[in-house]
Design an enzyme around this catalytic site. Structure first.
Site, PDB file in Angstrom:
ATOM      1  N   LYS A 118       0.849  -1.208   0.000  1.00  0.00           N
ATOM      2  CA  LYS A 118       0.000   0.000   0.000  1.00  0.00           C
ATOM      3  C   LYS A 118       0.877   1.249   0.000  1.00  0.00           C
ATOM      4  CE  LYS A 118      -1.768   1.675   3.974  1.00  0.00           C
ATOM      5  NZ  LYS A 118      -1.483   3.099   4.202  1.00  0.00           N
ATOM      6  N   ASN A 119       1.908   1.263   0.846  1.00  0.00           N
ATOM      7  CA  ASN A 119       2.677   2.495   1.023  1.00  0.00           C
ATOM      8  C   ASN A 119       3.681   2.742  -0.093  1.00  0.00           C
ATOM      9  OD1 ASN A 119       1.136   2.885   3.219  1.00  0.00           O
ATOM     10  ND2 ASN A 119       2.702   2.348   4.725  1.00  0.00           N
ATOM     11  N   ARG A 179      -6.414   9.561   3.852  1.00  0.00           N
ATOM     12  CA  ARG A 179      -5.571  10.433   4.669  1.00  0.00           C
ATOM     13  C   ARG A 179      -4.384  10.941   3.864  1.00  0.00           C
ATOM     14  NH1 ARG A 179      -2.102  13.132   6.892  1.00  0.00           N
ATOM     15  NH2 ARG A 179      -0.654  11.514   6.368  1.00  0.00           N
ATOM     16  N   CYS A 212      -7.464  11.505  11.049  1.00  0.00           N
ATOM     17  CA  CYS A 212      -6.746  10.242  11.095  1.00  0.00           C
ATOM     18  C   CYS A 212      -6.828   9.678  12.510  1.00  0.00           C
ATOM     19  CB  CYS A 212      -5.297  10.479  10.711  1.00  0.00           C
ATOM     20  SG  CYS A 212      -4.351   8.973  10.905  1.00  0.00           S
ATOM     21  N   ARG A 225      -2.079  14.668  12.034  1.00  0.00           N
ATOM     22  CA  ARG A 225      -1.157  14.309  10.946  1.00  0.00           C
ATOM     23  C   ARG A 225      -0.737  15.615  10.251  1.00  0.00           C
ATOM     24  NH1 ARG A 225      -1.853   8.828   9.591  1.00  0.00           N
ATOM     25  NH2 ARG A 225      -0.014   8.882   8.258  1.00  0.00           N
ATOM     26  N   PRO A 226       0.160  16.366  10.872  1.00  0.00           N
ATOM     27  CA  PRO A 226       0.578  17.655  10.295  1.00  0.00           C
ATOM     28  C   PRO A 226       1.191  17.478   8.907  1.00  0.00           C
ATOM     29  CG  PRO A 226       2.063  16.976  12.048  1.00  0.00           C
ATOM     30  CD  PRO A 226       0.917  16.019  12.076  1.00  0.00           C
ATOM     31  N   ILE A 227       1.111  18.522   8.108  1.00  0.00           N
ATOM     32  CA  ILE A 227       1.748  18.495   6.780  1.00  0.00           C
ATOM     33  C   ILE A 227       2.688  19.686   6.614  1.00  0.00           C
ATOM     34  CG2 ILE A 227      -0.137  17.198   5.665  1.00  0.00           C
ATOM     35  CD1 ILE A 227      -1.161  19.867   4.537  1.00  0.00           C
ATOM     36  N   ASP A 228       3.131  20.249   7.730  1.00  0.00           N
ATOM     37  CA  ASP A 228       4.002  21.426   7.662  1.00  0.00           C
ATOM     38  C   ASP A 228       5.295  21.160   6.879  1.00  0.00           C
ATOM     39  OD1 ASP A 228       4.374  19.745  10.044  1.00  0.00           O
ATOM     40  OD2 ASP A 228       6.079  21.043  10.446  1.00  0.00           O
ATOM     41  N   LEU A 229       5.830  19.952   7.017  1.00  0.00           N
ATOM     42  CA  LEU A 229       7.085  19.639   6.313  1.00  0.00           C
ATOM     43  C   LEU A 229       6.847  19.531   4.799  1.00  0.00           C
ATOM     44  CD1 LEU A 229       8.591  16.974   8.756  1.00  0.00           C
ATOM     45  CD2 LEU A 229       9.045  19.440   8.668  1.00  0.00           C
ATOM     46  N   ASP A 272       4.204   0.834  11.968  1.00  0.00           N
ATOM     47  CA  ASP A 272       3.042   0.091  11.450  1.00  0.00           C
ATOM     48  C   ASP A 272       2.996  -1.339  11.954  1.00  0.00           C
ATOM     49  OD1 ASP A 272       3.206   1.634   8.127  1.00  0.00           O
ATOM     50  OD2 ASP A 272       2.621   2.393  10.092  1.00  0.00           O
ATOM     51  N   ARG A 321      -8.457  -0.878   4.067  1.00  0.00           N
ATOM     52  CA  ARG A 321      -7.589   0.159   3.466  1.00  0.00           C
ATOM     53  C   ARG A 321      -6.228  -0.415   3.116  1.00  0.00           C
ATOM     54  NH1 ARG A 321      -6.193   4.229   7.257  1.00  0.00           N
ATOM     55  NH2 ARG A 321      -4.874   4.847   5.521  1.00  0.00           N
TER      56      ARG A 321
HETATM   57  C1  EPZ Z   1       3.734   7.051   6.075  1.00  0.00           C
HETATM   58  O1  EPZ Z   1       2.866   8.008   6.645  1.00  0.00           O
HETATM   59  C2  EPZ Z   1       2.908   5.781   5.965  1.00  0.00           C
HETATM   60  N1  EPZ Z   1       1.770   5.999   5.073  1.00  0.00           N
HETATM   61  C3  EPZ Z   1       2.407   5.363   7.357  1.00  0.00           C
HETATM   62  O2  EPZ Z   1       1.713   4.139   7.205  1.00  0.00           O
HETATM   63  C4  EPZ Z   1       3.623   5.145   8.257  1.00  0.00           C
HETATM   64  O3  EPZ Z   1       3.180   4.825   9.548  1.00  0.00           O
HETATM   65  C5  EPZ Z   1       4.478   6.416   8.291  1.00  0.00           C
HETATM   66  O4  EPZ Z   1       4.852   6.803   6.940  1.00  0.00           O
HETATM   67  C6  EPZ Z   1       5.744   6.236   9.102  1.00  0.00           C
HETATM   68  O5  EPZ Z   1       6.489   5.203   8.572  1.00  0.00           O
HETATM   69  C7  EPZ Z   1       1.981   5.986   3.740  1.00  0.00           C
HETATM   70  O6  EPZ Z   1       3.091   5.802   3.267  1.00  0.00           O
HETATM   71  C8  EPZ Z   1       0.775   6.190   2.875  1.00  0.00           C
HETATM   72  P1  EPZ Z   1       5.506  10.509   8.205  1.00  0.00           P
HETATM   73  P2  EPZ Z   1       3.312   9.579   6.679  1.00  0.00           P
HETATM   74  O7  EPZ Z   1       5.305  11.790   7.474  1.00  0.00           O
HETATM   75  O8  EPZ Z   1       4.078   9.920   5.468  1.00  0.00           O
HETATM   76  C9  EPZ Z   1       5.376  13.847  11.554  1.00  0.00           C
HETATM   77  C10 EPZ Z   1      -0.063   2.641   7.538  1.00  0.00           C
HETATM   78  O9  EPZ Z   1      -0.561   2.103   8.543  1.00  0.00           O
HETATM   79  N2  EPZ Z   1       5.164  14.814  10.470  1.00  0.00           N
HETATM   80  O10 EPZ Z   1       6.750   9.730   7.957  1.00  0.00           O
HETATM   81  O11 EPZ Z   1       2.096  10.372   6.993  1.00  0.00           O
HETATM   82  C11 EPZ Z   1       4.181  12.911  11.727  1.00  0.00           C
HETATM   83  O12 EPZ Z   1       3.183  13.508  12.533  1.00  0.00           O
HETATM   84  C12 EPZ Z   1       0.311   4.110   7.572  1.00  0.00           C
HETATM   85  O13 EPZ Z   1       0.187   2.043   6.462  1.00  0.00           O
HETATM   86  C13 EPZ Z   1       5.174  16.174  10.778  1.00  0.00           C
HETATM   87  O14 EPZ Z   1       5.329  16.573  11.928  1.00  0.00           O
HETATM   88  O15 EPZ Z   1       4.261   9.558   7.950  1.00  0.00           O
HETATM   89  C14 EPZ Z   1       4.812  11.707  12.383  1.00  0.00           C
HETATM   90  O16 EPZ Z   1       4.941  11.943  13.767  1.00  0.00           O
HETATM   91  C15 EPZ Z   1       0.025   4.752   8.896  1.00  0.00           C
HETATM   92  N3  EPZ Z   1       4.993  17.072   9.762  1.00  0.00           N
HETATM   93  C16 EPZ Z   1       6.218  11.667  11.766  1.00  0.00           C
HETATM   94  O17 EPZ Z   1       6.425  12.956  11.177  1.00  0.00           O
HETATM   95  C17 EPZ Z   1       4.814  16.669   8.463  1.00  0.00           C
HETATM   96  O18 EPZ Z   1       4.674  17.550   7.568  1.00  0.00           O
HETATM   97  C18 EPZ Z   1       6.384  10.620  10.672  1.00  0.00           C
HETATM   98  O19 EPZ Z   1       5.327  10.799   9.776  1.00  0.00           O
HETATM   99  C19 EPZ Z   1       4.801  15.293   8.176  1.00  0.00           C
HETATM  100  C20 EPZ Z   1       4.985  14.383   9.193  1.00  0.00           C
END
Ligand code: EPZ
Length: 421
Positions: free
Chosen positions: A22-23, A92, A116, A121-125, A307, A399
């Site tokens: 999926k990812n 999401r 979520c 789930r911030p997207i600031d980065l 995960d 999902r």
């Molecule tokens: C991906 O989510 C995966 N989803 C998640 O899988 C997985 O748990 C996660 O990476 C971590 O490995 C997909 O690939 C579709 P991150 P993502 O950005 O990209 C913080 C599943 O069950 N953050 O690496 O959303 C965030 O809050 C799902 O298959 C910010 O602060 O994860 C988290 O604490 C769940 N600002 C950390 O970074 C941002 O702009 C890691 O999140 C983005 C993230």
């Protein structure tokens, strides 16, 4: 309402080819809009998140055709630039479309993605990465409006090695004139697969899998092709299921090194794990209880994957001793604990820390999934539990698991989906 019914307490035995990841497939589908032509994505799993992505692609104006496990996406025609509310909320990770739409059209509009279950789930980065490449982004109450006169390469230093932000940066940088360097990039295997796909489209990307990714942007991209890698988290889930129930399973179509931190802990818990080319085998004697492991700390890849935290916790509920879990990635990823307690598990939670004290046996029960991997964890626990379990909230599980009842049955479990009376 659908219920996953599992009659547990019997060892597993079977061999399964694991579904596509999926990812990996979700960013690949979003990347397809970058190429003026037809892209083909093979080994595409049948997931509701994939359906949601296809709906977005079709809304944008792509022609999408499925032929067995292959999906072809024709992105030749001019595209729309918005991801409207119902589509954005259906998935999401719809934010992954922001970078490629901006790259292709110079403008993008995205409603905020769905809430979520894992906490904020911030997207600031994501946004700061796109701004570094020259995007102007207005954040309104309903969503985002982005515009970029001319995208230009730059240096993106990610405060957290965010998977999604790394992917969005790559997907936008391919259209930014000059060189983009992504520092502290996520190193997940799915990122390397995205690089391979972008290269097949004519993009110049290198370094994926390491913390520094470099993109030479500006080339016009054509359609590409890729075969989705096996899902390492689905594989980890089923290995945890065998650890919980005992028996022997062999999983094919997945790289063992992609889940080595999971198999290492399962071996420490007393399972016999054998890895080969594209396959992993696990055996656990049903007469010999699992041993608790000292600690499970989630971390960015190559650390222990967040995960797999819930599925492993479910397996270790009947391990002799006490295991400490520390969930460092998401603030609300312990919603399966209450449900495991209903099965007789002994778990104490304080914030990001959970302490699991092993019990002799879990008992089946009527359970509810509250998120994707937490729901899968309930199935893991049910496999080893005495008696029958019924799991609802399956829309979360569908999902990420194409057909969990069929997979578990293939591995020797007594599992079926029925309608709740
Ligand atoms: C991906 O989510 C995966 N989803 C998640 O899988 C997985 O748990 C996660 O990476 C971590 O490995 C997909 O690939 C579709 P991150 P993502 O950005 O990209 C913080 C599943 O069950 N953050 O690496 O959303 C965030 O809050 C799902 O298959 C910010 O602060 O994860 C988290 O604490 C769940 N600002 C950390 O970074 C941002 O702009 C890691 O999140 C983005 C993230």
């Amino acid at each position: 309402m659908e219920v996953l019914r599992i009659r547990g307490g019997r060892p597993l035995s079977g061999r399964l080819r694991v579904q596509g990841a999926k990812n990996s497939v979700l960013p690949l589908l979003a990347a397809a809009i970058l190429g003026k032509g037809v892209s083909v994505i093979r080994n595409c799993p049948r997931l509701t998140d994939v359906d949601a992505s296809v709906a977005i692609l079709e809304h944008l104006g792509c022609g999408v055709r499925r032929d067995g496990d292959a999906v072809s996406i024709d992105a030749t025609a001019p595209l729309a630039l918005d991801v409207p509310e119902p589509l954005a909320r259906a998935m999401r990770s719809s934010v992954i479309f922001l970078g490629p739409i901006l790259a292709r059209l110079g403008r993008a509009e995205l409603c905020y993605p769905g809430g979520c279950e894992l906490g904020p789930r911030p997207i600031d980065l994501h946004l700061s990465a796109l701004r570094t490449l020259g995007a102007e982004i207005w954040e309104g109450p309903a969503g985002l409006r982005c515009a970029a006169g001319a995208l230009r390469g730059g240096e993106i230093a990610l405060a957290i090695p965010s998977v999604g932000a790394t992917e969005n940066a790559m997907l936008c940088a391919v259209a930014a004139q000059g060189t983009t360097t992504i520092l502290n990039a996520a190193r997940e295997p799915e990122i390397a697969q995205l690089q391979d796909f972008l290269r097949s489209m004519g993009a110049q990307v290198q370094g994926a899998g390491s913390s520094v990714i470099t993109v030479e942007g500006g080339a016009a991209l054509h359609g590409g092709e890729v075969t989705v890698m096996g899902d390492r988290i689905v594989a980890a889930t089923y290995l945890c299921g065998c650890a919980a129930a005992g028996g022997e399973v062999e999983l094919e179509g997945v790289e063992s090194r992609h889940l080595s931190t999971v198999t290492a802990l399962l071996a420490e818990a007393g399972c016999a794990v054998e890895s080969g080319e594209g396959r992993v085998r696990l055996r656990r004697d049903p007469e010999t209880p699992l041993r608790a492991v000292h600690a499970v700390r989630t971390a960015p890849y190559p650390g222990f994957p967040t995960d797999a935290q819930a599925p492993l916790m479910a397996a270790l509920c009947t391990a002799q001793g006490t295991t400490l879990f520390v969930e460092n990635m998401f603030s609300s990823r312990y919603r399966h604990i209450d449900q495991l307690r209903r099965m007789g598990a002994r778990i104490r939670r304080e914030g990001r820390v959970a302490v699991v004290t092993g019990v002799e046996r879990l008992h089946g029960g009527e359970l509810e999934a509250h998120d994707l991997r937490g729901g899968a964890a309930l199935a893991v626990a049910a496999l080893g539990a005495e008696g029958e379990s019924g799991i609802t909230g399956l829309h979360h599980v569908f999902r990420g698991y194409a057909d969990i009842a069929r997979d578990l049955t293939t591995l020797g479990a007594d599992a079926e989906i029925s309608e709740k009376k």
